[in-house]
Design an enzyme around this catalytic site. Structure first.
Site, mmCIF file in Angstrom:
data_model
loop_
_atom_site.group_PDB
_atom_site.id
_atom_site.type_symbol
_atom_site.label_atom_id
_atom_site.label_comp_id
_atom_site.label_asym_id
_atom_site.label_seq_id
_atom_site.Cartn_x
_atom_site.Cartn_y
_atom_site.Cartn_z
ATOM 1 N N GLU A 168 44.940 66.109 56.370
ATOM 2 C CA GLU A 168 44.090 65.649 55.255
ATOM 3 C C GLU A 168 43.599 64.204 55.389
ATOM 4 O O GLU A 168 43.703 63.422 54.448
ATOM 5 C CB GLU A 168 44.861 65.808 53.934
ATOM 6 N N ASN A 210 44.836 69.311 60.579
ATOM 7 C CA ASN A 210 44.875 70.266 59.460
ATOM 8 C C ASN A 210 44.221 69.653 58.228
ATOM 9 O O ASN A 210 44.447 68.484 57.920
ATOM 10 C CB ASN A 210 46.351 70.585 59.167
ATOM 11 N N HIS A 247 42.791 76.823 50.755
ATOM 12 C CA HIS A 247 43.241 77.025 49.367
ATOM 13 C C HIS A 247 41.979 77.308 48.560
ATOM 14 O O HIS A 247 41.249 76.388 48.195
ATOM 15 C CB HIS A 247 43.907 75.766 48.826
ATOM 16 N N GLU A 276 47.098 77.740 55.205
ATOM 17 C CA GLU A 276 47.739 77.654 53.881
ATOM 18 C C GLU A 276 47.011 78.539 52.880
ATOM 19 O O GLU A 276 46.767 78.154 51.735
ATOM 20 C CB GLU A 276 47.757 76.196 53.388
ATOM 21 N N ASP A 278 45.664 80.728 50.086
ATOM 22 C CA ASP A 278 45.931 81.341 48.792
ATOM 23 C C ASP A 278 44.598 81.368 48.046
ATOM 24 O O ASP A 278 43.763 80.500 48.253
ATOM 25 C CB ASP A 278 47.052 80.648 47.992
#
Ligand code: XIL
Length: 448
Positions: A168, A210, A247, A276, A278
């Site tokens: 990030e 990432n 996400h 990750e 979702d």
């Protein structure tokens, strides 16, 4: 150098692990009722992904390993794990110089005992820093960060398939700039310094950058990360992969150009991972699309969902995962498993038994870049006669080619390059025509 000599070993290790888990999956299905004459479909996410040369993983909270309902699903369905919090900086080095590996080691042991691959998350990040690090700056912080990378990557050497080296580091929004943080303020080269330290400490792990909100190909943040990876590749900074957190919420939905993003990063010569995943309310179509997009890109190595049951999620009120709070499979689970089972394996590069419609692998090497144009070369492995389809983003245009016979579709943006006996590497020059960020995408490689 180190880069190319390591690559075969790493992918062999990944393949071997996946073959083992595929075999476990097959054994598990052996007891199930298989209708006569029907093709046997894998019955778990991990086994099905493994049959396609991919992994299917989940974030794990180590404290939940004591919950047998949780562990039963984990061991049955997944062949890869990421520590949800236990390998973050505050967890591993709560006081400067005092390392606390207990929980992380427990997860690694569990994963190894189950044949699961481990993603390390994360060596350098602006968030979840211990208090002592938050208060640091300048050279002191840079050295403390590098020491953390070195110590942690050395501790886990040989047990981690991929490291999220940096997490990030870019801003949201239209600026395309780096995120301001204490690490960024140590100098713009902090990211590459972290990657070099990680490579030195664990030469066999794949090293990833990432981030979130790098899913939509048109976003400034996506383009900025793309340019950083391109720059790293061109200067030999050791980077092997890009992780898209994915996400998906109301703020950042599954974008229809997600596949373009995956294939564009892959065309830079890095693997891509969905790290990750979702999705708010777990819509079946978005989950299915993500799986299909990953399977369509040979360098998409696998998918990790960010938790097992909705009740395990960091966004539990959004019910974004594949199992409900009671551990039952949701419709999104069925959609994901079906998409995996319908998918095809990526090109194997095996010259003797090319799968239909594939049979070779085309690898892009970015070439020289000028103000108005850039070169690209493509190397084919797995076949001596081949055709490779390359797509260019308008207004960019290919202006010349070498070492192949090109033909074009009516738009002029899709080139089919056929081997012409001059070897397995062809190249071309692309005029930017005002778009300096897009790069060619390989659509397919077909033997014969
Ligand atoms: C989250 C965890 O799920 C939470 O338990 C924790 O409180 C905060 O971090 N991007 C990342 C992950 O890279 O590490 C974050 O995980 C979610 C967003």
């Amino acid at each position: 150098m180190a880069n190319s000599s390591r690559a075969p070993g790493r992918s062999r290790r990944l393949r071997a692990a996946l073959v083992v888990s595929a075999a476990v999956g097959l054994l598990a299905t052996a007891g199930a009722v298989v209708l006569p004459g029907s093709a046997s479909a894998a019955s778990t996410l991990g086994a099905s992904a493994a049959e396609r040369g991919r992994y299917f993983g989940t974030a794990v909270a180590v404290s939940r390993l004591n919950d047998s309902a949780y562990t039963t699903i984990l061991n049955r369905e997944f062949n890869q794990v990421t520590a949800e919090n236990e390998m973050k900086i505050d967890a591993l080095q709560p006081n400067q110089g005092q390392f606390n590996y207990g929980n992380a080691d427990r997860l690694v042991q569990h994963a190894r005992s189950q044949g699961m691959l481990v993603r390390g998350h994360t060596l350098a990040w602006h968030s979840q820093q211990p208090g002592w690090m938050q208060n640091m700056s300048g050279t002191t912080l840079r050295n403390a960060m590098l020491n953390h990378v070195t110590q942690v990557a050395t501790h886990f050497r040989g047990q981690i398939e991929w490291w999220d080296v940096v997490n990030e580091a870019f801003q949201d929004g239209s600026s395309g700039a780096r995120r301001d943080s204490n690490l960024q303020r140590t100098g713009n080269d902090w990211i590459e310094a972290a990657f070099r330290a990680a490579r030195q400490a664990d030469p066999n792990a794949d090293l990833c950058y990432n981030d979130y909100n790098i899913d939509n190909w048109n976003d400034a943040k996506t383009q900025a990360v793309y340019r950083m990876v391109q720059d790293f590749k061109s200067r030999g900074v050791p980077i092997d992969c890009v992780g898209l957190q994915s996400h998906f919420t109301g703020g950042s939905n599954y974008p229809s150009n997600y596949r373009t993003t995956l294939s564009s990063f892959a065309a830079l010569g890095v693997d891509v991972h969905i790290t990750e995943l979702d999705i708010r309310n777990a819509p079946t179509d978005a989950y299915r699309n993500v799986v299909n997009d990953c399977l369509a890109v040979a360098r998409c190595k696998g998918i990790t969902v960010w938790g097992i049951r909705d009740s395990d999620s960091w966004r539990s009120s959004e019910n974004p995962l594949l199992f409900n709070g009671s551990g039952q499979k949701k419709p999104a689970y069925d959609a994901v498993l079906a998409a995996l089972n319908n998918g095809t394996a990526p090109p194997t590069g095996n010259p003797t038994t090319p799968p239909p419609g594939a049979g070779c692998t085309a690898t892009v090497t970015p070439g020289q870049v000028w103000g108005d144009r850039y070169n690209t070369s493509v190397t084919v492995s797995g076949a001596s006669t081949w055709s490779v389809v390359v797509a260019i983003t308008a207004p960019q245009k290919i202006s010349s080619t070498w070492s192949g016979n090109p033909t074009w579709d009516s738009s002029g943006n899709v080139m089919t390059m056929r081997s012409n006996g001059s070897g397995n590497t062809f190249g071309f020059t692309t005029m930017m025509n005002g778009n300096s960020s897009a790069r060619p995408q390989i659509r397919s490689c077909t033997a014969g």
